[in-house]
Design a protein around this motif. Structure first.
Motif, PDB file in Angstrom:
ATOM      1  N   SER A  91      -2.737 -12.783  -3.971  1.00 11.80           N
ATOM      2  CA  SER A  91      -2.023 -12.202  -2.838  1.00 11.80           C
ATOM      3  C   SER A  91      -1.387 -10.869  -3.223  1.00 11.80           C
ATOM      4  N   GLN A  92      -0.753 -10.815  -4.383  1.00 17.08           N
ATOM      5  CA  GLN A  92      -0.136  -9.575  -4.850  1.00 17.08           C
ATOM      6  C   GLN A  92      -1.185  -8.496  -5.084  1.00 17.08           C
ATOM      7  N   LEU A  95      -2.367  -7.131  -1.707  1.00 19.71           N
ATOM      8  CA  LEU A  95      -1.335  -6.277  -1.114  1.00 19.71           C
ATOM      9  C   LEU A  95      -1.320  -4.913  -1.786  1.00 19.71           C
ATOM     10  N   GLN A  96      -1.406  -4.909  -3.110  1.00 19.26           N
ATOM     11  CA  GLN A  96      -1.410  -3.648  -3.842  1.00 19.26           C
ATOM     12  C   GLN A  96      -2.670  -2.852  -3.525  1.00 19.26           C
ATOM     13  N   ALA A  98      -4.399  -2.979  -0.765  1.00 25.84           N
ATOM     14  CA  ALA A  98      -4.290  -2.471   0.604  1.00 25.84           C
ATOM     15  C   ALA A  98      -3.427  -1.215   0.661  1.00 25.84           C
ATOM     16  N   VAL A  99      -2.391  -1.164  -0.173  1.00 21.63           N
ATOM     17  CA  VAL A  99      -1.542   0.030  -0.222  1.00 21.63           C
ATOM     18  C   VAL A  99      -2.316   1.208  -0.791  1.00 21.63           C
ATOM     19  N   GLU A 102      -5.346   2.392   1.939  1.00 17.83           N
ATOM     20  CA  GLU A 102      -4.874   2.221   3.305  1.00 17.83           C
ATOM     21  C   GLU A 102      -5.904   2.637   4.347  1.00 17.83           C
ATOM     22  N   THR A 151      -1.443 -12.595   4.147  1.00 21.75           N
ATOM     23  CA  THR A 151      -1.923 -11.462   3.361  1.00 21.75           C
ATOM     24  C   THR A 151      -3.169 -10.838   3.966  1.00 21.75           C
ATOM     25  N   ASN A 164      -5.615  -5.600   5.642  1.00 24.02           N
ATOM     26  CA  ASN A 164      -4.332  -5.032   6.047  1.00 24.02           C
ATOM     27  C   ASN A 164      -4.026  -5.472   7.480  1.00 24.02           C
TER      28      ASN A 164
END
Length: 250
Positions: A91-92, A95-96, A98-99, A102, A151, A164
């Motif tokens: 999950s982390q 998320l990273q 996706a950042v 973007e 997520t 995202n």
């Protein structure tokens, strides 16, 4: 773990014959446990010690509780890789990712599989050693967990996942709402030049493709989003129940 909980009942039998009988019962229980260990060693981890306690005394029960905690700790830290910990790291990682990406909010299942192998060495080993059908089920299970955690978003009957979720709700659906308002305005003004208009809400495949390419895809490309094709944009619409294929030609 085998626990005999009525030690207090046997202690009242003070005669030598009764004590011998109780001792024989405990030995019999230990023999049964030993046999279970041998017969089910490949599927069941039976603790070798048989606990004989008075269940109404905390002092006698405490060693059992300590042993349970110790066994669980050993199970999740040594004998198996921790599935919750692996999913948390996954999950982390998503998320990273996706950042950092973007402009790539939607990914394929193959790309998701690659992200899984990057996130955790145990996941990489697991996925590499599984046969293809089981690998797909494992990826589906991971994706299901990540969707429950918020997520990602799994798209039904599609090869796509939304990496995202904020993009889907704020950008994509927001654009569709704006286009719908433009569609209604075009219909009310009898000007169908910009948007395809159908009195019954049904478009031909050609009109649908034109709408996807000239409006949705063009809008995404203008905003520099990557990874989109006419086919997966239409798949995204279908997965969100925003359009449906109907029977008939065209």
């Amino acid at each position: 773990m085998v626990v005999l909980t009525h030690k207090d009942k046997t202690e009242k039998k003070t005669g030598l014959r009764e004590q011998t009988r109780v001792s024989n019962y405990i030995q019999m229980a230990e023999q049964i446990v030993s046999r279970l260990q041998r017969e089910f060693s490949d599927v069941l981890n039976v603790h070798p010690k048989v606990y004989c306690v008075n269940a109404r005394h905390k002092e006698e029960v405490r060693p059992i509780v300590t042993q349970i905690y110790s066994t669980m700790k050993d199970l999740f830290t040594e004998k198996l890789f921790s599935v919750p910990e692996a999913c948390c790291r996954m999950s982390q990682h998503i998320l990273q990712w996706a950042v950092e990406n973007e402009k790539r909010p939607v990914i394929t299942h193959d790309e998701f599989s690659a992200l899984c192998t990057e996130a955790h060495p145990a996941l990489k080993s697991l996925l590499q050693n599984l046969p293809a059908p089981n690998r797909f089920k494992a990826l589906q299970a991971i994706a299901s967990y990540l969707q429950d955690a918020g997520t990602i978003i799994r798209l039904r009957d599609s090869n796509l996942l939304v990496a995202n979720p904020n993009w889907l709700t704020n950008v994509f659906l927001g654009s569709l709402i704006g286009m719908e308002q433009g569609f209604q305005h075009a219909a009310e003004s009898n000007s169908g030049a910009e948007y395809p208009i159908s009195s019954d809400g049904i478009l031909s495949q050609f009109e649908c493709n034109t709408f996807v390419v000239d409006h949705l895809l063009q809008h995404l490309q203008t905003d520099r989003y990557t990874g989109f094709t006419p086919m997966n944009v239409q798949s995204l619409l279908e997965s969100l129940d925003l359009c449906f294929k109907v029977s008939g030609n065209g």
